[in-house]
Design a protein around this motif. Structure first.
Motif, short mmCIF file in Angstrom:
data_model
loop_
_atom_site.label_atom_id
_atom_site.label_comp_id
_atom_site.label_asym_id
_atom_site.label_seq_id
_atom_site.Cartn_x
_atom_site.Cartn_y
_atom_site.Cartn_z
N MET A 138 -8.93 -22.94 19.13
CA MET A 138 -9.30 -21.71 18.43
C MET A 138 -8.11 -21.03 17.78
O MET A 138 -8.20 -20.56 16.65
N THR A 139 -6.99 -20.98 18.48
CA THR A 139 -5.83 -20.29 17.90
C THR A 139 -5.26 -21.07 16.72
O THR A 139 -4.81 -20.47 15.74
N ARG A 140 -5.30 -22.38 16.79
CA ARG A 140 -4.84 -23.17 15.65
C ARG A 140 -5.79 -23.04 14.47
O ARG A 140 -5.36 -23.01 13.31
N ALA A 141 -7.08 -22.97 14.75
CA ALA A 141 -8.05 -22.86 13.67
C ALA A 141 -7.97 -21.51 12.97
O ALA A 141 -8.11 -21.41 11.76
N ALA A 142 -7.73 -20.46 13.74
CA ALA A 142 -7.75 -19.12 13.17
C ALA A 142 -6.43 -18.75 12.50
O ALA A 142 -6.41 -17.99 11.53
N GLY A 143 -5.32 -19.28 13.01
CA GLY A 143 -4.03 -18.91 12.44
C GLY A 143 -3.47 -17.65 13.07
O GLY A 143 -4.18 -16.89 13.74
N PRO A 144 -2.19 -17.36 12.87
CA PRO A 144 -1.51 -16.26 13.55
C PRO A 144 -2.05 -14.88 13.20
O PRO A 144 -1.95 -13.97 14.00
N GLN A 145 -2.61 -14.74 11.99
CA GLN A 145 -3.07 -13.41 11.57
C GLN A 145 -4.31 -12.96 12.32
O GLN A 145 -4.66 -11.78 12.30
N ARG A 146 -5.01 -13.91 12.99
CA ARG A 146 -6.31 -13.56 13.58
C ARG A 146 -6.41 -13.94 15.05
O ARG A 146 -7.51 -14.05 15.60
N ILE A 147 -5.27 -14.12 15.70
CA ILE A 147 -5.29 -14.53 17.10
C ILE A 147 -5.97 -13.49 17.98
O ILE A 147 -6.70 -13.82 18.91
N GLY A 148 -5.74 -12.21 17.71
CA GLY A 148 -6.37 -11.16 18.51
C GLY A 148 -7.87 -11.26 18.50
O GLY A 148 -8.54 -11.12 19.53
N ARG A 149 -8.45 -11.53 17.32
CA ARG A 149 -9.90 -11.61 17.23
C ARG A 149 -10.48 -12.86 17.89
O ARG A 149 -11.52 -12.81 18.54
N VAL A 150 -9.79 -14.00 17.75
CA VAL A 150 -10.32 -15.19 18.40
C VAL A 150 -10.17 -15.10 19.91
O VAL A 150 -11.00 -15.63 20.66
N MET A 151 -9.13 -14.43 20.38
CA MET A 151 -8.98 -14.22 21.81
C MET A 151 -10.11 -13.32 22.35
O MET A 151 -10.59 -13.50 23.46
N ALA A 152 -10.53 -12.37 21.53
CA ALA A 152 -11.65 -11.51 21.92
C ALA A 152 -12.93 -12.35 22.08
O ALA A 152 -13.71 -12.15 23.01
N VAL A 153 -13.13 -13.30 21.17
CA VAL A 153 -14.29 -14.18 21.27
C VAL A 153 -14.19 -15.04 22.53
O VAL A 153 -15.17 -15.22 23.26
N LEU A 154 -13.00 -15.57 22.81
CA LEU A 154 -12.81 -16.42 23.97
C LEU A 154 -12.95 -15.64 25.28
O LEU A 154 -13.18 -16.23 26.33
N GLY A 155 -12.82 -14.33 25.21
CA GLY A 155 -12.99 -13.51 26.41
C GLY A 155 -14.42 -13.38 26.86
O GLY A 155 -14.69 -12.98 28.00
N VAL A 156 -15.38 -13.71 25.98
CA VAL A 156 -16.80 -13.57 26.32
C VAL A 156 -17.17 -14.35 27.58
O VAL A 156 -17.79 -13.80 28.50
N PRO A 157 -16.83 -15.65 27.68
CA PRO A 157 -17.20 -16.37 28.90
C PRO A 157 -16.54 -15.83 30.16
O PRO A 157 -17.10 -15.91 31.24
N MET A 158 -15.33 -15.27 30.02
CA MET A 158 -14.66 -14.69 31.19
C MET A 158 -15.44 -13.48 31.72
O MET A 158 -15.36 -13.14 32.90
N LEU A 159 -16.17 -12.82 30.82
CA LEU A 159 -16.99 -11.68 31.23
C LEU A 159 -18.34 -12.12 31.75
O LEU A 159 -18.83 -11.64 32.77
N LEU A 160 -18.96 -13.06 31.03
CA LEU A 160 -20.32 -13.46 31.39
C LEU A 160 -20.38 -14.26 32.68
O LEU A 160 -21.35 -14.15 33.43
N GLY A 161 -19.34 -15.07 32.96
CA GLY A 161 -19.36 -15.92 34.14
C GLY A 161 -19.57 -15.17 35.44
O GLY A 161 -20.56 -15.40 36.15
N PRO A 162 -18.67 -14.23 35.80
CA PRO A 162 -18.82 -13.53 37.07
C PRO A 162 -20.07 -12.66 37.15
O PRO A 162 -20.58 -12.41 38.24
N ILE A 163 -20.56 -12.18 36.01
CA ILE A 163 -21.73 -11.29 36.02
C ILE A 163 -23.03 -12.08 36.09
O ILE A 163 -23.91 -11.80 36.90
#
Length: 514
Positions: A138-163
């Motif tokens: 994901m970080t390679r696909a998005a590039g340095p300018q958009r790492i924050g946003r792709v990391m936000a997307v990748l955070g979804v499973p970290m939230l959904l899993g425990p809940i």
């Protein structure tokens, strides 16, 4: 002519500021794989009593279905950076899904607890590669300018899993425990097809030889250390042989690996990344935050089930506000991190989490559920501004080639911090409960009078109420430690970058590869 190290980078225009459809499709596949891996951890937790009854085994042996999976994760995560460099990301990612699906299918056929543990280890080998490889893709696909946003997307499973884990697990176990594993098969097949179709073809240019000595030191060292740490709650003390011996072996192996890695040009885990100030500060922030937040995360589900008598599914439903809060702030935080850097965002998130967690220091046996839900929502708001922005701080200043190594390093730190925190808070809670005469008995029998009668335990109604209140006090006192540790995370977070890098290193490197 330019030849990028991994053609996933070609899926986006580095000059673009938005997540285009190609990147979103890649993100969807990665999130699906991550959800399977993370969800399987929390689902199996609530299935442990079922495993005990089905296979006629003890709690300690059944817990190896969790421990074996975790140790398998720890074994393969260090390999993910080299694998991405040597073979690219698409084919290893598809192999990881295949191993995970195969392990899931075999788990459903387990004929005894030993076979189930063995198949869970196979699952863990696949699951351990999914998150770091997915993050790299994901970080390679998005590039340095958009790492924050792709990391936000990748955070979804970290939230959904425990809940969603307790909710889904409770529902599936009602039919047959095998379905908690079988459900991964169709999801994994879909993920495999999508990865084959959507991910760009690999075009690796391996520049590093395999660090065999590093693997023989780092992988078993990390696994032994985490095994020792994870044994602390069961043994009840740090100095128990089952804790001390593997932990010492792990520390010695990892210390030898550090010496080796600092003398090797291309080590399995690139410790040279710590020369990057942003990586060092992000790593320090991550391990403190993971230990404090994820460690204390086990407290509320236990309180809801053992003090309030809620089922695992009901406890999971009550945790939903935390996920909702994070989902509100995570995309906003992702955009802001790309614009103003992660420092201010992370500090705000930690402060908000501290406020939310502080509420739980005042737990009672009859604490209002609406107040609990509000506190969880506040914690979620902070969580959305914390976890993935810390990851972003570490990765956004790395070169294209270093991204895989950086994601591997941060995943190891996150895994280690979470394990340390879980063991620490388990011991703190256990010791706090021991200081109260009736707390343990009340938690064990108050919601099952028949079990209490069968065990020959006789407590008056007043004693039971006093015991539950004592248990609540023990939970509250343990949360005091959580508040202090989370607040202390503000110290390293203060030094995180507070502005967007003016010239991302990735762009500078790419311009030289012509």
């Amino acid at each position: 002519m330019t030849h990028p190290p991994d053609s996933a980078a070609s899926a986006q225009d580095p000059a673009s500021d938005k997540l285009d459809p190609a990147v979103l499709r890649i993100a969807g596949v990665v999130v699906l794989g991550s959800i399977m891996s993370i969800l399987d951890i929390s689902v199996v937790v609530i299935a442990l009593p079922t495993f005990q009854d089905t296979f006629q085994t003890t709690t300690a042996v059944a817990a190896w279905t969790m421990t074996g999976y975790t140790l398998a994760l720890a074994t393969v995560i260090p390999l993910s950076g080299w694998v991405a460099d040597r073979f690219g990301t698409k084919r290893p990612y598809m192999l990881a899904i295949t191993l995970f699906v195969l392990g899931s299918a075999l788990c459903s056929t387990a004929w005894n607890i030993e076979s189930l543990i063995a198949f869970r280890v196979l699952q863990g080998f696949g699951g351990g590669l999914l998150m770091p490889l997915g993050m790299t893709i994901m970080t390679r696909a998005a590039g340095p300018q958009r790492i924050g946003r792709v990391m936000a997307v990748l955070g979804v499973p970290m939230l959904l899993g425990p809940i969603s884990g307790p909710i889904l697990g409770g529902w599936l176990i009602g039919y047959d425990w095998k379905w908690i594993f079988l459900i991964n098969v169709p999801l994994g097949i879909i993920g495999l097809i999508l990865a084959f179709t959507i991910f760009p073809s690999d075009n690796p240019e391996p520049r590093e030889s395999f660090d065999l000595l590093g693997m023989l030191l780092a992988s078993p060292g990390l696994a032994a250390l985490l095994y020792g740490i994870s044994s602390i709650p069961g043994e009840g003390k740090v100095l128990a042989p089952k804790v001390l011996i593997p932990a010492i072996i792990g520390v010695v192996l990892l210390a030898l690996f550090v010496v080796h890695a600092l003398r090797t040009e291309h080590p399995l885990i690139d410790l040279h990344l710590f020369r990057n100030r942003s990586v060092s500060i992000a790593a320090g922030t991550m391990i403190m935050f993971a230990a404090a937040f994820f460690g204390s995360g086990l407290l509320l589900p236990l309180y809801l089930q053992q003090v309030r008598g809620e089922s695992a599914m009901s406890a999971g439903l009550l945790l939903v506000p935390q996920g909702l809060g994070a989902m509100l702030t995570m995309p906003i935080a992702g955009r802001l991190v790309d614009k103003i850097g992660p420092g201010k965002i992370v500090m705000t998130g930690i402060a908000v989490i501290t406020i939310g967690v502080a509420f739980f220091t005042q737990l009672h046996a009859d604490t209002s559920y609406p107040l609990i839900l509000v506190a969880l929502f506040i914690m979620g708001l902070g969580m959305g501004c914390t976890m993935m922005p810390i990851m972003t701080a570490a990765i956004q200043t790395l070169t294209h080639h270093q991204v895989a190594r950086g994601s591997t390093l941060m995943n190891i730190i996150n895994q280690t911090g979470g394990s340390i925190g879980t063991a620490t808070f388990s011991v703190l809670l256990t010791n706090a409960l021991k200081n109260h005469e009736f707390a343990g008995i009340a938690m064990a029998y108050e919601h099952d009078p028949a079990k209490m009668q069968q065990a020959g335990v006789k407590l008056s109604e007043d004693m039971l109420h006093a015991g539950l209140q004592q248990a609540s006090t023990a939970f509250g006192n343990t949360y005091v430690v959580a508040v202090v540790l989370i607040a202390l995370t503000l110290i390293p977070a203060f030094f995180l970058p507070r502005s967007k890098p003016k010239t991302p290193i990735q762009d500078a490197e790419a311009s030289m590869m012509v």
